[in-house]
Design a protein around this motif. Structure first.
Motif, short mmCIF file in Angstrom:
data_model
loop_
_atom_site.label_atom_id
_atom_site.label_comp_id
_atom_site.label_asym_id
_atom_site.label_seq_id
_atom_site.Cartn_x
_atom_site.Cartn_y
_atom_site.Cartn_z
N LEU A 133 -7.37 37.85 -31.31
CA LEU A 133 -6.58 38.60 -30.33
C LEU A 133 -6.88 38.08 -28.94
O LEU A 133 -7.98 37.60 -28.68
CB LEU A 133 -6.92 40.09 -30.43
N GLU A 134 -5.89 38.17 -28.06
CA GLU A 134 -5.93 37.61 -26.71
C GLU A 134 -5.91 36.09 -26.73
O GLU A 134 -6.38 35.43 -25.79
CB GLU A 134 -7.15 38.11 -25.91
N THR A 135 -5.37 35.48 -27.76
CA THR A 135 -5.35 34.02 -27.88
C THR A 135 -4.05 33.45 -27.32
O THR A 135 -2.96 33.89 -27.69
CB THR A 135 -5.52 33.60 -29.34
N ASP A 136 -4.20 32.46 -26.44
CA ASP A 136 -3.06 31.79 -25.84
C ASP A 136 -2.93 30.38 -26.43
O ASP A 136 -3.56 30.06 -27.44
CB ASP A 136 -3.20 31.75 -24.31
N GLN A 137 -2.13 29.53 -25.79
CA GLN A 137 -1.93 28.18 -26.30
C GLN A 137 -3.22 27.36 -26.25
O GLN A 137 -3.50 26.55 -27.15
CB GLN A 137 -0.84 27.46 -25.49
N VAL A 138 -4.04 27.59 -25.24
CA VAL A 138 -5.32 26.88 -25.14
C VAL A 138 -6.20 27.23 -26.34
O VAL A 138 -6.82 26.34 -26.97
CB VAL A 138 -6.03 27.22 -23.81
N TRP A 139 -6.26 28.49 -26.68
CA TRP A 139 -7.04 28.92 -27.84
C TRP A 139 -6.44 28.37 -29.13
O TRP A 139 -7.16 27.96 -30.04
CB TRP A 139 -7.10 30.44 -27.90
N GLN A 140 -5.12 28.37 -29.21
CA GLN A 140 -4.47 27.84 -30.41
C GLN A 140 -4.85 26.38 -30.62
O GLN A 140 -5.17 25.96 -31.74
CB GLN A 140 -2.95 27.98 -30.29
N ASP A 141 -4.82 25.60 -29.55
CA ASP A 141 -5.21 24.19 -29.66
C ASP A 141 -6.67 24.05 -30.06
O ASP A 141 -7.04 23.19 -30.88
CB ASP A 141 -4.95 23.47 -28.33
N ALA A 142 -7.53 24.91 -29.46
CA ALA A 142 -8.97 24.81 -29.75
C ALA A 142 -9.29 25.17 -31.20
O ALA A 142 -10.24 24.64 -31.78
CB ALA A 142 -9.74 25.73 -28.80
N LEU A 143 -8.49 26.07 -31.78
CA LEU A 143 -8.75 26.52 -33.15
C LEU A 143 -8.08 25.64 -34.20
O LEU A 143 -8.25 25.89 -35.40
CB LEU A 143 -8.27 27.97 -33.32
N SER A 144 -7.37 24.63 -33.76
CA SER A 144 -6.66 23.77 -34.72
C SER A 144 -7.59 23.15 -35.78
O SER A 144 -7.15 22.93 -36.92
CB SER A 144 -5.87 22.69 -33.99
N PRO A 145 -8.88 22.87 -35.49
CA PRO A 145 -9.74 22.30 -36.52
C PRO A 145 -9.93 23.18 -37.75
O PRO A 145 -10.26 22.67 -38.83
CB PRO A 145 -11.07 22.08 -35.80
#
Length: 377
Positions: A133-145
């Motif tokens: 929760l509270e995840t934006d595009q930056v977080w989405q990119d960071a969690l891609s692994p």
């Protein structure tokens, strides 16, 4: 010193009765949150006043009596979330891991730079489902692994503090993103196939909190919870509801949500799992929740280490064990609950329109989502 203790006692009494006023404005509803803190302050005031013998007049005796009543009221609200209460959810019996679902709920704080802490937590505990929760595009990119291990996902990156991402090792069936009350506050509704084949529903929620910086009233939050609760109850679903509900477990709204939905709280009869605020130990309460139908028992539920957010993540493992349903009766709503829920939902939809940018095509779509959800309720 006596005057200070009297002022402290008066504050506890005032805050306790203030919380009973049935209003939606944030300055009323904020009193729902710090009940444990008020108990602590009230006990300090009571012990201090008794120690100093500050009961030599009628008004002082009256203050102590009111303080005792306030402490009893506060204790009544929070004691269910301790080992002193009967467990609402049975402890799981030994069973195959295929009957279990391990769910991690993490409000990450959009501005939190420590993305790796969450990734490490996921790698360590290997949950079946991760809700962020509270995840934006930056977080989405960071969690891609993590996506190699979580092939099923729903991504709603937003920069308004209400982004939401769902990652799953288990198959997600027909996942949908809905905007039920406010046009930029999403929720995720999906079915999940457990490893043993059973399909269950999962609702991921993060409504707006009542606060001076966000929603002036709690009614949009309350309406979203009750809309989902009515839908669950009407359709008699095998279901899990998870997320940051921006409400405490012991509030009037959350307890009514349980009655309206028939869902159980695994914390009842066990312990507090206070998740917010991670940086201030004295100012903590339970904002991040997992509720479920009585088809499930509890394997474990625990607060995880700090990941740099203002919330602690929560890791919950539930077991599909419908044979114990009779031992886990559903909370039952009253006629008054149904009427209050109906009025709250109606008021919440109106307030949701005010929170958005007037009527728009997006809000029309939201109203359609809400109508579909409530159809037959």
């Amino acid at each position: 010193m006596t005057l200070l203790l009297q002022l402290l006692a008066g504050f506890v009494v005032f805050a306790t009765f203030w919380a009973t006023i049935p209003r939606f404005e944030w300055w009323f509803r904020v009193a729902d949150f710090p009940r444990n803190q008020l108990i602590f302050l009230g006990v300090v005031a009571l012990i201090g006043l008794l120690w100093l013998g500050a009961f030599d007049s009628r008004w002082q005796m009256g203050l102590i009596l009111l303080l005792l009543i306030a402490l009893a009221m506060q204790a009544y609200m929070v004691l269910p979330y301790t080992f002193l209460w009967k467990k609402q959810v049975q402890t799981a019996q030994p069973k195959s891991r295929d009957y279990q679902v391990k769910l991690l709920v993490a409000n990450v704080l959009t501005t939190n730079p420590n993305k790796q802490a969450l990734i490490n937590l996921i790698h360590t505990h290997q949950p079946d489902i991760v809700l962020t929760l509270e995840t934006d595009q930056v977080w989405q990119d960071a969690l891609s692994p993590i996506e190699a291990d979580y092939p099923f996902n729903v991504k709603v990156p937003l920069d308004n503090l209400y982004g939401m991402h769902l990652y799953s090792k288990l198959e997600l069936i027909n996942p949908q993103v809905k905007y039920l009350v406010v046009d930029d506050i999403p929720s995720i509704h999906t079915q999940v196939r457990l490893a043993m084949g059973k399909v269950v529903w999962l609702y991921c929620l993060h409504p707006m909190p009542p606060s001076p910086t966000e929603a002036d009233k709690s009614v949009t939050r309350d309406a979203e919870l009750l809309m989902v609760g009515k839908h669950i109850n009407t359709n008699d679903l095998t279901v899990i509801v998870a997320g940051d509900l921006n409400d405490v477990a012991w509030s009037h709204t959350t307890r009514m949500f349980q009655r309206i939905s028939g869902l159980l709280d695994p914390r009842i009869g066990r312990k507090f799992i206070n998740t917010f605020h991670a940086s201030y130990p004295f100012l903590r309460w339970a904002l991040d929740h997992v509720f479920h139908s009585n088809h499930f028992t509890l394997v474990s539920m625990a607060r995880m280490p700090n990941i740099g957010s203002d919330h602690f993540p929560v890791l919950t493992t539930l077991q599909y064990e419908p044979e114990v349903m009779d031992e886990q009766p559903e909370p039952l709503p009253s006629i008054a609950d149904h009427q209050e829920a109906k009025e709250t939902i109606k008021e919440g939809i109106k307030e949701g329109i005010k929170e958005g940018e007037k009527l728009s095509e997006a809000q029309t779509d939201n109203a359609n989502d809400a109508s579909k959800l409530l159809k037959g309720a």
